[in-house]
Scaffold this motif. Structure first.
Motif, PDB file in Angstrom:
ATOM      1  N   ASN A 264       2.084 -12.688  -3.011  1.00 23.11           N
ATOM      2  CA  ASN A 264       2.544 -14.069  -3.158  1.00 23.11           C
ATOM      3  C   ASN A 264       1.789 -14.832  -4.244  1.00 23.11           C
ATOM      4  O   ASN A 264       2.129 -15.982  -4.543  1.00 23.11           O
ATOM      5  CB  ASN A 264       2.409 -14.816  -1.827  1.00 23.11           C
ATOM      6  N   ASN A 265       0.775 -14.206  -4.810  1.00 24.72           N
ATOM      7  CA  ASN A 265      -0.013 -14.836  -5.882  1.00 24.72           C
ATOM      8  C   ASN A 265      -0.506 -16.221  -5.501  1.00 24.72           C
ATOM      9  O   ASN A 265      -0.444 -17.174  -6.293  1.00 24.72           O
ATOM     10  CB  ASN A 265       0.814 -14.904  -7.176  1.00 24.72           C
TER      11      ASN A 265
ATOM     12  N   LEU B 143       1.957 -18.307   6.013  1.00 27.41           N
ATOM     13  CA  LEU B 143       0.685 -18.017   5.352  1.00 27.41           C
ATOM     14  C   LEU B 143       0.085 -16.766   5.966  1.00 27.41           C
ATOM     15  O   LEU B 143      -0.185 -16.712   7.178  1.00 27.41           O
ATOM     16  CB  LEU B 143      -0.281 -19.188   5.518  1.00 27.41           C
ATOM     17  N   LEU B 144      -0.121 -15.772   5.140  1.00 23.30           N
ATOM     18  CA  LEU B 144      -0.754 -14.526   5.570  1.00 23.30           C
ATOM     19  C   LEU B 144      -1.798 -14.121   4.537  1.00 23.30           C
ATOM     20  O   LEU B 144      -1.715 -14.524   3.368  1.00 23.30           O
ATOM     21  CB  LEU B 144       0.284 -13.412   5.713  1.00 23.30           C
TER      22      LEU B 144
ATOM     23  N   LYS C 223      -9.320 -18.247   8.547  1.00 28.85           N
ATOM     24  CA  LYS C 223      -8.222 -19.011   9.156  1.00 28.85           C
ATOM     25  C   LYS C 223      -7.346 -19.656   8.089  1.00 28.85           C
ATOM     26  O   LYS C 223      -6.112 -19.613   8.167  1.00 28.85           O
ATOM     27  CB  LYS C 223      -8.792 -20.070  10.094  1.00 28.85           C
ATOM     28  N   LEU C 224      -7.974 -20.255   7.084  1.00 32.59           N
ATOM     29  CA  LEU C 224      -7.221 -20.934   6.029  1.00 32.59           C
ATOM     30  C   LEU C 224      -6.541 -19.958   5.078  1.00 32.59           C
ATOM     31  O   LEU C 224      -5.751 -20.358   4.218  1.00 32.59           O
ATOM     32  CB  LEU C 224      -8.146 -21.873   5.253  1.00 32.59           C
TER      33      LEU C 224
ATOM     34  N   ASP D 164       2.206  -8.904  12.265  1.00 29.91           N
ATOM     35  CA  ASP D 164       1.804  -8.746  10.869  1.00 29.91           C
ATOM     36  C   ASP D 164       0.644  -9.645  10.486  1.00 29.91           C
ATOM     37  O   ASP D 164       0.206  -9.656   9.331  1.00 29.91           O
ATOM     38  CB  ASP D 164       2.998  -9.034   9.943  1.00 29.91           C
ATOM     39  N   LYS D 165       0.110 -10.391  11.439  1.00 27.35           N
ATOM     40  CA  LYS D 165      -0.976 -11.327  11.154  1.00 27.35           C
ATOM     41  C   LYS D 165      -2.295 -10.732  11.629  1.00 27.35           C
ATOM     42  O   LYS D 165      -2.488 -10.499  12.820  1.00 27.35           O
ATOM     43  CB  LYS D 165      -0.710 -12.660  11.853  1.00 27.35           C
ATOM     44  N   PRO D 166      -3.241 -10.478  10.722  1.00 29.26           N
ATOM     45  CA  PRO D 166      -4.516  -9.888  11.167  1.00 29.26           C
ATOM     46  C   PRO D 166      -5.372 -10.907  11.907  1.00 29.26           C
ATOM     47  O   PRO D 166      -5.188 -12.120  11.788  1.00 29.26           O
ATOM     48  CB  PRO D 166      -5.179  -9.453   9.862  1.00 29.26           C
ATOM     49  N   PHE D 167      -6.316 -10.391  12.676  1.00 30.11           N
ATOM     50  CA  PHE D 167      -7.204 -11.258  13.453  1.00 30.11           C
ATOM     51  C   PHE D 167      -8.653 -11.057  13.034  1.00 30.11           C
ATOM     52  O   PHE D 167      -9.037 -10.006  12.508  1.00 30.11           O
ATOM     53  CB  PHE D 167      -7.066 -10.988  14.954  1.00 30.11           C
ATOM     54  N   PHE D 168      -9.446 -12.090  13.268  1.00 32.68           N
ATOM     55  CA  PHE D 168     -10.904 -12.017  13.176  1.00 32.68           C
ATOM     56  C   PHE D 168     -11.448 -12.364  14.554  1.00 32.68           C
ATOM     57  O   PHE D 168     -11.316 -13.487  15.018  1.00 32.68           O
ATOM     58  CB  PHE D 168     -11.445 -12.978  12.126  1.00 32.68           C
ATOM     59  N   THR D 169     -12.037 -11.377  15.206  1.00 37.60           N
ATOM     60  CA  THR D 169     -12.615 -11.559  16.530  1.00 37.60           C
ATOM     61  C   THR D 169     -14.129 -11.397  16.443  1.00 37.60           C
ATOM     62  O   THR D 169     -14.628 -10.377  15.977  1.00 37.60           O
ATOM     63  CB  THR D 169     -12.061 -10.532  17.536  1.00 37.60           C
ATOM     64  N   TYR D 170     -14.823 -12.424  16.887  1.00 39.93           N
ATOM     65  CA  TYR D 170     -16.291 -12.396  16.962  1.00 39.93           C
ATOM     66  C   TYR D 170     -16.644 -12.264  18.437  1.00 39.93           C
ATOM     67  O   TYR D 170     -16.418 -13.174  19.224  1.00 39.93           O
ATOM     68  CB  TYR D 170     -16.852 -13.675  16.357  1.00 39.93           C
ATOM     69  N   PHE D 171     -17.173 -11.095  18.796  1.00 38.46           N
ATOM     70  CA  PHE D 171     -17.415 -10.729  20.190  1.00 38.46           C
ATOM     71  C   PHE D 171     -18.922 -10.661  20.393  1.00 38.46           C
ATOM     72  O   PHE D 171     -19.574  -9.709  19.978  1.00 38.46           O
ATOM     73  CB  PHE D 171     -16.756  -9.377  20.472  1.00 38.46           C
TER      74      PHE D 171
END
Length: 787
Positions: free
Chosen positions: A6-7, A41-42, A141-142, A235-242
């Protein structure tokens, strides 16, 4: 490889909404009517999921993945699919490591030069992350990631850790996490945790007797959150802080997990170090010529310990081992869930086994309740007492911590422990990185120098996301870490993180191109007792001396001087100066220059208020006080708690039982003085009151408790001894009930809500405060024990 098809211009966040500049028609059915489709937004195509697992208070020599005696098969499972980093470093303390990890900057850069309880107004020590250092979660997130944190957060400034916020430095919303499930502070009771969901306090689903444990609960929440993300937006990746509370004290674990290790530590900590050292060489996580360092000064030999205490010492280690094994099991459950979803291969997994070295904060013979140490009441907890309560260790009847000797053994082969930033025992933590779709290597070892500030740039590089130059309108300070991606598929790649300073409460060091210069200022179990200029600097050639065992300061004075000067340059550059080893001044908010939430001599609490930490509640210790409750009683058989502070390990409660008013003062779980009214409180009474007249003459003295219904005295009795410094680490002030563990044996952990109606509770302090008599050195130890 990632591809941003998407540039999007991702350098300034949030990504700007671009205005449509094409032809605008009058009629939407006009053939010339054309608008670009709305796109979600991805992140760039190919960006992986990210899972960062941060275990608490684990030394390099604990996990079987790095030669330790504790079985961690799931850590090993991750390592088999990726890489072990044997020279990964932390800051030597909890809050600073976490702040550095989540920001990509050094801990002083983001204001976390110590724990939040010791914050000052100096930029490097304020506990306030500046807005020019946006956290990793916010950046992800952004850029289109889903973000969530589970477990421990000890980065919230103490004056903001209340229901009124502000929440700018909480995981949600201030630190970029869309969802948070965990606790705020240095530790929590694993059986009776103080949980927040986002910014709202919630209660555990059950009691220990019903099978509740926070480690399992937070894992369930993480699994459920992940499944929902992938169900609704695959199709949306995650960030998990465990970030579990395991294995920070209290070492709480189901008995069967501790029993797995029966008999495995009977040899004591000195022999255990030798056994671990041999396994580490066999695994290749230390070189064959690495030297096992001597026992650090001040730590007793196993043979010096009495036969009275040894069985309890052994059980302390069995419980700790079970706790780490149990934590590994639940990490495995989360990995299984990712595998079941088909997401594990496309997940960049970091398993950082410890936010610092193992903790030497449990005294020389360990403790059944950390409250004894924090309240300077170790005279109560004799060796005989610890030995007699061996069966309580790890259970809901304890708030336990193992002995210093075990901590040192868990840091094998290095010197020292947590808090000691000068030596690898405090800062070197075994770390595992796996990303099957992005890293070709399997089961290999990497020995390039790395640091916790390297995680954030590594994640962004893997995701194909540029480091932002502007976030929310604020120009950003560049990351100070070095991306580790260069080493993923090249074991021999030249080291890129060449210089790194370390500093914690005066313990300090500098690493530069294979050399370290170090100065230990204080022991982790002692206060600061001399000036910084008196510290003795040591020098180590890491290329030839992996474990810092051979001090070369006398042989290479010029090299030492060069590194000392480099430390000062780095210290000036990253807000480390002025070095701060003060004691009483940092404990006092007025002198330290940080706000205090409660400063008045009176506090009014209203019905429904709960989960107020000691930082957000008026301090009644070492003085007289009065508690006045405005109530409505439905009849003369009212029951339940009016107001309580603390829990089964220390605290006080004003409550009713079958219509009678009662006041309980729990002295660290070893004794509870209860004063009761002689008769039931008359129906129609509008005011219930407790007056506690402190004996005076020092700290932690007793007093007389008087109970009133209206103006009528209805009971009186003695409290023989009180708690001088802190009731508990995590339990709270609650109005209308006693949350978590119960202060008094007169009621249970659940079902203790007041059956009448409470309008308000007013706590007024007397004018006989004796807190000024506190030992300044001990006040700092109180704060340090909270991390």
């Amino acid at each position: 490889m990632t591809n941003d098809s998407n540039n999007l211009q991702r350098g300034a966040l949030p990504i700007a909404d671009l205005a449509y500049t094409g032809t605008v028609t009058y009629d939407a059915t006009d053939p010339d009517t054309k608008f670009p489709p709305i796109r979600r937004l991805l992140p760039p195509e190919g960006a992986p999921n990210v899972l960062v697992v941060l275990i608490d208070d684990v030394g390099f020599g604990a996990s079987s993945a790095f030669g330790g005696p504790i079985e961690t098969p799931n850590f090993e499972r991750v390592a088999a699919q990726g890489l072990k980093y044997t020279r990964f470093h932390t800051t030597a303390l909890c809050s600073p490591t976490r702040a550095a990890l989540l920001s990509g900057r050094n801990h002083h850069t983001v204001g976390m030069g110590a724990i939040t309880e010791l914050a000052t107004s100096a930029p490097g020590y304020s506990s306030l992350r500046p807005n020019n250092c946006a956290p990793l979660a916010e950046t992800l997130k952004l850029n289109g990631y889903s973000t969530a944190q589970f477990g421990k957060c000890h980065e919230v400034p103490v004056w903001e850790a209340s229901p009124v916020g502000p929440f700018d430095h909480w995981p949600h919303p201030g630190n970029g996490f869309e969802y948070f499930y965990g606790f705020i502070g240095g530790e929590t009771n694993q059986w009776y945790p103080a949980i927040y969901e986002n910014t709202s306090p919630i209660e555990p689903w059950g009691t220990p007797e019903e099978g509740y444990h926070f480690m399992g609960d937070m894992t369930d929440k993480a699994i459920d959150w992940t499944r929902q993300q992938k169900s609704l937006a695959p199709d949306k990746p995650f960030f998990t802080y465990f970030a579990p509370g395991a294995t920070h004290a209290p070492h709480h674990v189901p008995k069967e997990w501790a029993d797995k290790y029966k008999g495995k530590f009977d040899q004591g900590w000195d022999e255990l170090r030798k056994e671990t050292y041999a396994r580490q060489k066999a695994l290749g996580v230390i070189p064959q010529d690495a030297v096992l360092t001597e026992r650090s000064p001040g730590i007793p030999a196993w043979d010096e310990m009495s036969e009275t205490i040894k069985p309890a010492l052994v059980r302390q280690m069995e419980v700790y081992a079970g706790f780490l094994d149990y934590a590994d099991h639940h990490v495995g459950r989360l990995l299984d869930a990712l595998e079941d979803l088909g997401e594990l291969d496309n997940t960049l997994v970091y398993v950082i086994i410890g936010d610092n070295g193992a903790s030497a904060e449990g005294s020389m013979h360990g403790t059944t309740n950390e409250g004894f140490t924090i309240n300077h009441m170790n005279d109560i907890e004799t060796e005989e007492y610890v030995a007699a309560h061996i069966d309580d260790i790890g259970t809901p009847k304890s708030y336990n911590h193992y002995a210093v000797g075990w901590a040192h053994a868990m840091d094998t082969p290095y010197q020292w422990t947590k808090q000691v930033a000068s030596h690898w025992g405090g800062t070197r933590n075994g770390t595992i990185v796996s990303w099957p779709n992005g890293i070709a290597a399997r089961g290999e070892i990497r020995s390039q120098f790395s640091h916790v500030i390297d995680v954030a740039p590594t994640v962004l590089q893997a995701a194909g996301i540029p480091e932002p130059t502007m976030v929310n309108g604020v120009t950003q300070r560049p990351y100070e870490g070095t991306a580790m991606n260069y080493s993923f598929d090249d074991a021999d790649a030249a080291e890129q993180h060449e210089t790194q300073y370390f500093e914690m409460v005066g313990n300090r060091a500098i690493y530069h191109k294979g050399w370290t210069a170090v100065a230990k200022h204080k022991d982790p179990w002692a206060g600061s007792d001399h000036g910084l200029d008196d510290d003795v600097w040591e020098l180590y050639d890491i290329e030839k001396d992996w474990t810092q065992s051979n001090d070369l300061a006398a042989e290479h004075p010029d090299k030492l001087a060069h590194l000392q000067r480099l430390f000062l340059i780095q210290a000036a550059r990253f807000n480390v100066l002025p070095l701060d080893i003060r004691t009483a001044e940092r404990f006092n908010p007025d002198l330290a220059g940080r706000p205090a939430l409660i400063t008045a001599q009176s506090q009014t609490l209203y019905r429904g208020m709960k989960r107020l930490t000691e930082n957000s509640a008026i301090n009644i210790k070492n003085k007289s006080f009065t508690v006045t409750a405005a109530v409505e009683l439905p009849d003369d058989s009212v029951n339940g708690v009016i107001v309580a502070q603390g829990g089964a390990y220390g605290g006080w409660s004003l409550y009713t039982v079958d219509g009678k008013l009662a006041f309980a003062y729990n002295l660290l779980g070893i004794n509870t003085d209860i004063v009761r009214s002689e008769a039931a409180v008359p129906a129609g009474t509008k005011e219930l009151r407790l007056h506690f007249a402190y004996d005076g003459g020092g700290l932690g003295k007793g007093g007389t408790a008087s109970l009133y219904a209206g103006e009528e005295k209805i009971g009186e009795g003695r409290v023989e001894r009180t708690i001088p410094f802190q009731f508990t680490f995590d339990e709270t002030v609650d109005v209308g009930q006693d949350l978590a563990s119960p202060v008094s044996p007169d009621y249970q952990a659940t079902g203790n809500a007041f059956t009448g109606t409470i309008d308000r509770v007013v706590i007024d302090l007397g004018d006989d405060d004796h807190s000024h008599l506190a030992d300044p050195e001990h006040l700092v130890n109180v704060a340090m024990l909270k991390q």
